[in-house]
Design a protein around this motif. Structure first.
Motif, mmCIF file in Angstrom:
data_model
loop_
_atom_site.group_PDB
_atom_site.id
_atom_site.type_symbol
_atom_site.label_atom_id
_atom_site.label_comp_id
_atom_site.label_asym_id
_atom_site.label_seq_id
_atom_site.Cartn_x
_atom_site.Cartn_y
_atom_site.Cartn_z
ATOM 1 N N PRO A 171 37.682 38.980 66.320
ATOM 2 C CA PRO A 171 37.983 38.838 64.889
ATOM 3 C C PRO A 171 38.708 40.057 64.342
ATOM 4 N N GLN A 172 39.797 39.819 63.617
ATOM 5 C CA GLN A 172 40.580 40.906 63.042
ATOM 6 C C GLN A 172 40.272 41.026 61.556
ATOM 7 N N PRO A 173 39.974 42.229 61.077
ATOM 8 C CA PRO A 173 39.693 42.386 59.654
ATOM 9 C C PRO A 173 40.940 42.137 58.826
ATOM 10 N N SER A 174 40.737 41.593 57.623
ATOM 11 C CA SER A 174 41.846 41.346 56.712
ATOM 12 C C SER A 174 42.401 42.672 56.207
ATOM 13 N N PRO A 175 43.737 42.800 56.094
ATOM 14 C CA PRO A 175 44.309 44.038 55.547
ATOM 15 C C PRO A 175 43.798 44.334 54.134
ATOM 16 N N GLN A 176 43.450 43.267 53.392
ATOM 17 C CA GLN A 176 42.927 43.446 52.038
ATOM 18 C C GLN A 176 41.456 43.812 52.026
ATOM 19 N N GLY A 177 40.786 43.685 53.157
ATOM 20 C CA GLY A 177 39.350 43.876 53.170
ATOM 21 C C GLY A 177 38.634 42.580 52.840
ATOM 22 N N ALA A 178 37.323 42.631 52.839
ATOM 23 C CA ALA A 178 36.525 41.422 52.626
ATOM 24 C C ALA A 178 36.387 41.060 51.154
ATOM 25 N N PHE A 179 36.661 42.006 50.245
ATOM 26 C CA PHE A 179 36.403 41.776 48.834
ATOM 27 C C PHE A 179 37.614 42.129 47.984
ATOM 28 N N VAL A 180 37.748 41.415 46.863
ATOM 29 C CA VAL A 180 38.766 41.726 45.865
ATOM 30 C C VAL A 180 38.128 41.649 44.487
ATOM 31 N N SER A 181 38.774 42.272 43.507
ATOM 32 C CA SER A 181 38.287 42.232 42.140
ATOM 33 C C SER A 181 39.495 42.307 41.205
ATOM 34 N N PHE A 182 39.246 42.594 39.939
ATOM 35 C CA PHE A 182 40.297 42.735 38.936
ATOM 36 C C PHE A 182 40.234 44.129 38.325
ATOM 37 N N PRO A 183 41.336 44.608 37.755
ATOM 38 C CA PRO A 183 41.303 45.920 37.099
ATOM 39 C C PRO A 183 40.199 46.033 36.055
ATOM 40 N N GLY A 184 39.909 44.942 35.354
ATOM 41 C CA GLY A 184 38.855 44.954 34.343
ATOM 42 C C GLY A 184 37.531 44.397 34.818
ATOM 43 N N GLY A 185 37.382 44.197 36.142
ATOM 44 C CA GLY A 185 36.137 43.649 36.674
ATOM 45 C C GLY A 185 36.170 42.131 36.746
ATOM 46 N N ILE A 186 35.117 41.567 37.327
ATOM 47 C CA ILE A 186 35.038 40.118 37.529
ATOM 48 C C ILE A 186 34.990 39.351 36.208
ATOM 49 N N ALA A 187 34.669 40.038 35.116
ATOM 50 C CA ALA A 187 34.681 39.382 33.798
ATOM 51 C C ALA A 187 36.043 38.750 33.511
ATOM 52 N N GLU A 188 37.101 39.284 34.079
ATOM 53 C CA GLU A 188 38.427 38.705 33.858
ATOM 54 C C GLU A 188 38.492 37.255 34.328
ATOM 55 N N LEU A 189 37.825 36.952 35.426
ATOM 56 C CA LEU A 189 37.808 35.580 35.930
ATOM 57 C C LEU A 189 37.071 34.666 34.953
ATOM 58 N N VAL A 190 35.924 35.124 34.458
ATOM 59 C CA VAL A 190 35.145 34.324 33.506
ATOM 60 C C VAL A 190 35.954 34.079 32.236
ATOM 61 N N GLU A 191 36.583 35.125 31.730
ATOM 62 C CA GLU A 191 37.351 35.004 30.488
ATOM 63 C C GLU A 191 38.525 34.041 30.654
ATOM 64 N N ALA A 192 39.201 34.094 31.801
ATOM 65 C CA ALA A 192 40.326 33.190 32.042
ATOM 66 C C ALA A 192 39.857 31.748 32.153
ATOM 67 N N LEU A 193 38.720 31.542 32.779
ATOM 68 C CA LEU A 193 38.188 30.192 32.942
ATOM 69 C C LEU A 193 37.751 29.612 31.596
ATOM 70 N N VAL A 194 37.082 30.421 30.791
ATOM 71 C CA VAL A 194 36.658 29.966 29.463
ATOM 72 C C VAL A 194 37.875 29.603 28.605
ATOM 73 N N ALA A 195 38.923 30.428 28.682
ATOM 74 C CA ALA A 195 40.128 30.152 27.905
ATOM 75 C C ALA A 195 40.784 28.846 28.340
ATOM 76 N N ARG A 196 40.798 28.575 29.651
ATOM 77 C CA ARG A 196 41.409 27.346 30.147
ATOM 78 C C ARG A 196 40.588 26.110 29.750
ATOM 79 N N LEU A 197 39.273 26.216 29.769
ATOM 80 C CA LEU A 197 38.420 25.072 29.447
ATOM 81 C C LEU A 197 38.446 24.735 27.964
#
Length: 341
Positions: free
Chosen positions: A141-167
């Motif tokens: 198994p080769q590790p991903s160049p990005q690593g196992a985890f990603v996030s946002f500059p403002g934290g995972i809250a950015e995902l929640v905020e974008a989802l709420v706005a779309r809904l």
């Protein structure tokens, strides 16, 4: 699925990978020892890496190296993480990998968590190749160049905020489900009124689902209510960088039960993600409680914060008090945060 959701919401270009190096450590006898290079789930795949690691004793290394010689059990039924690793790799691997790392990421007890449910790849490796190491070496198994985890500059809250706005108006926040009944279609009684639906997805904790299901399926409600939950606490601490003697080149460390520390793990947030603290400062987190130490959270806030301060100070050679601290209690029912400056 999380990455796919980010793409669908049009925010995938904001994802940032973890900083390098991504080394993880294990606390052993008061010292932080890195996981072996080229390992999978902490298990060294190459004999050279196993020989160089300082995490295991010579006898422990020899026992792990002999894993390909251990006869497979192809139809053992379900097995705990601890039982599987002890049988295949020996006690040291159980104490310093399975318990703090494999079970620790779930804040659970290695003697109770199912290896089939959580790490089916290890079970499949034994069944198909007769050896975990032999199977994993064959796959390489080769590790991903990005690593196992990603996030946002403002934290995972950015995902929640974008989802709420779309809904938009399709979502009702701060609305509690009081009861669920079924007479052909489903009727949900909520704090915001009744809702009639053809189908209902209960994306809630099992104990909450149990309370909601009592009116339509008592057996299922009972099964949900019986599922155990572990409570944890997270303590965030801020320090000046010059207060810390350790280089902190990596993501953090896990703490085996045999070390008898109040900590389950510690993460170096500012070594993982950019922009998480002011210049010349670092942000650390310590984790307490979980399935192996359920009574830890009976202590008052001040004691939990002190436990983490002392444990991190010993492991990272920290001098002086933190400039910032905040405690989060993650109980079955809710999350509560308290700040201390």
């Amino acid at each position: 699925a999380g990455i796919a959701l980010c793409r669908e919401l049009g925010i995938a270009d904001r994802l940032v990978p973890t900083l390098t190096p991504r080394t993880a450590f294990v606390l052993k006898r008061g010292r932080l020892r890195p996981l072996a290079e080229g390992s999978f789930l902490g298990f060294p795949l190459r004999l050279s890496s196993l020989a160089r690691t300082s995490l295991f004793s010579p006898l422990g290394k020899l026992r792990m190296a002999c894993e390909p010689l251990v006869p497979p059990v192809r139809d053992a039924g379900d097995e705990s993480i601890a039982s599987f690793v002890r049988r295949r790799f020996g006690r040291e691997a159980t104490d310093y990998l399975a318990e703090p790392l494999l079970a620790g990421i779930h804040a659970g007890d290695a003697e109770r968590l199912s290896v089939t449910a959580l790490f089916p790849r290890l079970v499949d490796a034994e069944r198909t190749a007769g050896s975990v190491l032999r199977a994993l070496r064959g796959v390489s198994p080769q590790p991903s160049p990005q690593g196992a985890f990603v996030s946002f500059p403002g934290g995972i809250a950015e995902l929640v905020e974008a989802l709420v706005a779309r809904l938009g108006d399709a979502i009702s926040t701060s609305t509690r489900v009081i009861d669920l009944q079924r007479a052909g279609s489903f009727t949900l009684d909520t704090s915001g009124g009744s809702i009639v639906a053809d189908a209902v997805v209960l994306a809630v904790p099992a104990y909450a689902a149990g309370a909601i299901l009592k009116g339509i399926h008592t057996r299922l409600a009972s099964l949900c209510a019986d599922i155990p939950y572990a409570s944890t606490a997270t303590v965030a601490l801020g320090y000046r960088r010059d207060q810390i003697g350790h280089a902190m080149k990596g993501s953090g460390f896990v703490v085996p039960r045999v070390e008898r520390s109040p900590l389950l793990a510690g993460t170096w947030v500012t070594s993982k993600w950019p922009g998480r603290a002011p210049a010349d400062h670092v942000l650390l987190r310590g984790f307490l409680g979980g399935g192996r130490d359920p009574n830890r959270l009976d202590a008052p806030d001040s004691e939990l914060v002190t436990d983490v301060e002392r444990s991190l100070a010993a492991a990272l050679r920290i001098s002086g008090p933190p400039v910032f601290s905040r405690l989060y209690r993650w109980t079955r029912q809710s999350q509560i945060g308290r700040a201390h400056v």
